[in-house]
Design a protein around this motif. Structure first.
Motif, PDB file in Angstrom:
ATOM      1  N   GLY A  19     -53.596  12.050   1.632  1.00  0.00           N
ATOM      2  CA  GLY A  19     -52.510  12.492   2.526  1.00  0.00           C
ATOM      3  C   GLY A  19     -53.044  12.915   3.890  1.00  0.00           C
ATOM      4  O   GLY A  19     -52.460  12.573   4.932  1.00  0.00           O
ATOM      5  N   ALA A  38     -48.278  22.516  -0.367  1.00  0.00           N
ATOM      6  CA  ALA A  38     -47.539  23.188  -1.442  1.00  0.00           C
ATOM      7  C   ALA A  38     -47.661  24.707  -1.353  1.00  0.00           C
ATOM      8  O   ALA A  38     -46.668  25.420  -1.408  1.00  0.00           O
ATOM      9  CB  ALA A  38     -48.041  22.710  -2.795  1.00  0.00           C
ATOM     10  N   SER A  66     -41.466  19.413  -5.837  1.00  0.00           N
ATOM     11  CA  SER A  66     -40.748  19.315  -7.108  1.00  0.00           C
ATOM     12  C   SER A  66     -39.524  20.239  -7.139  1.00  0.00           C
ATOM     13  O   SER A  66     -38.764  20.222  -8.105  1.00  0.00           O
ATOM     14  CB  SER A  66     -41.678  19.633  -8.285  1.00  0.00           C
TER      15      SER A  66
HETATM   16  P1  NAD Z   1     -55.524  15.455  -3.596  1.00  0.00           P
HETATM   17  O1  NAD Z   1     -55.532  16.386  -4.734  1.00  0.00           O
HETATM   18  O2  NAD Z   1     -56.502  15.646  -2.499  1.00  0.00           O
HETATM   19  O3  NAD Z   1     -54.081  15.382  -2.918  1.00  0.00           O
HETATM   20  C1  NAD Z   1     -52.887  15.695  -3.564  1.00  0.00           C
HETATM   21  C2  NAD Z   1     -52.103  16.567  -2.624  1.00  0.00           C
HETATM   22  O4  NAD Z   1     -50.825  16.841  -3.183  1.00  0.00           O
HETATM   23  C3  NAD Z   1     -52.805  17.919  -2.399  1.00  0.00           C
HETATM   24  O5  NAD Z   1     -52.843  18.193  -1.014  1.00  0.00           O
HETATM   25  C4  NAD Z   1     -51.903  18.896  -3.132  1.00  0.00           C
HETATM   26  O6  NAD Z   1     -51.900  20.195  -2.552  1.00  0.00           O
HETATM   27  C5  NAD Z   1     -50.554  18.209  -2.971  1.00  0.00           C
HETATM   28  N1  NAD Z   1     -49.572  18.694  -3.930  1.00  0.00           N
HETATM   29  C6  NAD Z   1     -49.735  18.903  -5.267  1.00  0.00           C
HETATM   30  N2  NAD Z   1     -48.615  19.408  -5.788  1.00  0.00           N
HETATM   31  C7  NAD Z   1     -47.723  19.510  -4.772  1.00  0.00           C
HETATM   32  C8  NAD Z   1     -46.392  19.956  -4.680  1.00  0.00           C
HETATM   33  N3  NAD Z   1     -45.749  20.423  -5.757  1.00  0.00           N
HETATM   34  N4  NAD Z   1     -45.776  19.925  -3.482  1.00  0.00           N
HETATM   35  C9  NAD Z   1     -46.418  19.468  -2.372  1.00  0.00           C
HETATM   36  N5  NAD Z   1     -47.686  19.039  -2.401  1.00  0.00           N
HETATM   37  C10 NAD Z   1     -48.327  19.054  -3.588  1.00  0.00           C
HETATM   38  O7  NAD Z   1     -55.652  13.993  -4.237  1.00  0.00           O
HETATM   39  P2  NAD Z   1     -55.420  12.550  -3.587  1.00  0.00           P
HETATM   40  O8  NAD Z   1     -56.325  11.653  -4.304  1.00  0.00           O
HETATM   41  O9  NAD Z   1     -55.476  12.620  -2.114  1.00  0.00           O
HETATM   42  O10 NAD Z   1     -53.934  12.210  -4.072  1.00  0.00           O
HETATM   43  C11 NAD Z   1     -52.898  11.798  -3.190  1.00  0.00           C
HETATM   44  C12 NAD Z   1     -51.994  10.809  -3.894  1.00  0.00           C
HETATM   45  O11 NAD Z   1     -52.731   9.609  -4.149  1.00  0.00           O
HETATM   46  C13 NAD Z   1     -51.459  11.277  -5.237  1.00  0.00           C
HETATM   47  O12 NAD Z   1     -50.109  10.864  -5.379  1.00  0.00           O
HETATM   48  C14 NAD Z   1     -52.335  10.549  -6.229  1.00  0.00           C
HETATM   49  O13 NAD Z   1     -51.696  10.349  -7.463  1.00  0.00           O
HETATM   50  C15 NAD Z   1     -52.561   9.244  -5.492  1.00  0.00           C
HETATM   51  N6  NAD Z   1     -53.708   8.479  -5.955  1.00  0.00           N
HETATM   52  C16 NAD Z   1     -54.983   8.914  -5.747  1.00  0.00           C
HETATM   53  C17 NAD Z   1     -56.053   8.132  -6.203  1.00  0.00           C
HETATM   54  C18 NAD Z   1     -57.487   8.527  -6.010  1.00  0.00           C
HETATM   55  O14 NAD Z   1     -58.370   7.832  -6.515  1.00  0.00           O
HETATM   56  N7  NAD Z   1     -57.799   9.585  -5.292  1.00  0.00           N
HETATM   57  C19 NAD Z   1     -55.806   6.943  -6.858  1.00  0.00           C
HETATM   58  C20 NAD Z   1     -54.493   6.522  -7.063  1.00  0.00           C
HETATM   59  C21 NAD Z   1     -53.448   7.302  -6.589  1.00  0.00           C
END
Ligand code: NAD
Length: 266
Positions: A19, A38, A66
């Protein structure tokens, strides 16, 4: 003109990982970015500061995606500050891993609540505004643009993570159904399905040489992804360059979905 000049862009969960990279890549292309977080504002403020240091524009807004009331309050703050919204990136997500028999209802509900219901709640608010405003031709050929952050696990089953895989499988048909319903309104909706990207969500999978070597067996292209790989794809999907792309998932995964085991077996 930059590709996303002055587009009001909300990236949920953009205080870290994918993000944060999407927010920065979009801002570098001229978007005015809302960095949603969040709970703790620290990471979000750092992303906002980085964007501003590069000459971009961004603000941070708290909301748990959520929770319906918090999502509605976030959109009200966006409309008060910027008047409208052009692009929504449904990125917020989390994992609460457990084998099926050990998985609590709380773990199940939390993952579905953020990863799937959160995307529904944010999309609904954005679409209301897209429909109200319609197309502004000088700004974009679409009336609005939604990018859903899915995962290769929208198609690859994942033992020990059935809540996560179910949430991403749900995102796939949420995205496609919304895209079908809203295409006549010129509202564009697509997904990005990242493979393994180095972020806080999956540190255990790549933070030692042994773990990374193991992970690379699943990636034909031979490197683990970085958040900017996703940021670049998101900029293109949000821009008019991809105008005719509707209701599809772009896999940004180094070939993870190509059944790498079959390269030598089968
Ligand atoms: P990350 O943990 O760095 O990012 C997730 C973000 O979502 C965090 O900033 C967290 O604070 C936020 N978040 C969690 N719950 C929340 C809520 N209730 N309200 C608002 N924000 C909330 O991990 P990431 O890898 O950057 O994940 C981002 C997206 O990419 C996710 O949807 C994840 O499923 C997807 N994704 C990641 C990967 C990977 O390999 N990193 C692979 C496939 C999909």
């Amino acid at each position: 003109m930059k590709r996303l000049q002055d587009r009001i862009t909300l990236v949920t969960g953009s205080s870290s990982g994918i993000g944060a990279a999407v927010a920065k890549c979009m801002a570098a292309e001229g978007a005015k970015v809302i960095v949603n977080y969040a709970r703790s504002s620290k990471g979000a403020e750092a992303v906002v500061a980085e964007i501003k240091a590069e000459g971009g524009e961004a603000i941070a807004i708290q909301a748990d995606v959520s929770q319906e009331d918090q999502v509605q309050s976030m959109f009200a703050q966006i409309f008060e500050h910027y008047g409208t919204i052009d692009v929504l990136v449904n990125n917020a997500g989390l994992q609460k891993d457990a084998n099926l028999v050990d998985m609590t209802l709380e773990q199940w509900n939390q993952v579905i609540g953020v990863n799937l219901t959160g995307q529904f709640l944010c999309s609904r608010e954005a679409v209301k505004e897209f429909k109200r405003r319609g197309v502004i031709p000088a700004q974009s050929c679409s009336a609005g643009n939604i990018i859903c952050m899915s995962s290769v696990h929208e198609v690859i089953p994942w033992a020990g993570h059935c809540n996560y895989a179910a949430s991403k499988g749900g995102v796939m048909l949420l995205m496609k159904s919304m895209a079908q319903e809203l295409a006549p309104d010129k509202i564009r909706i697509n997904s990005i399905a990242p493979g393994a990207i180095k972020t806080p969500i999956n540190t255990d999978a790549w933070d030692t040489p042994a773990a990374e070597a193991d992970l690379l067996k699943l990636i034909p292209y031979g490197r683990v992804g970085i958040p900017e790989d996703i940021g670049k794809a998101a900029v293109w999907l949000a821009s008019d360059e991809s105008e005719y792309v509707q209701g599809t998932t772009i896999f940004v995964d180094g070939g993870m979905t190509l059944y790498p085991g079959f390269a030598t077996g089968g």
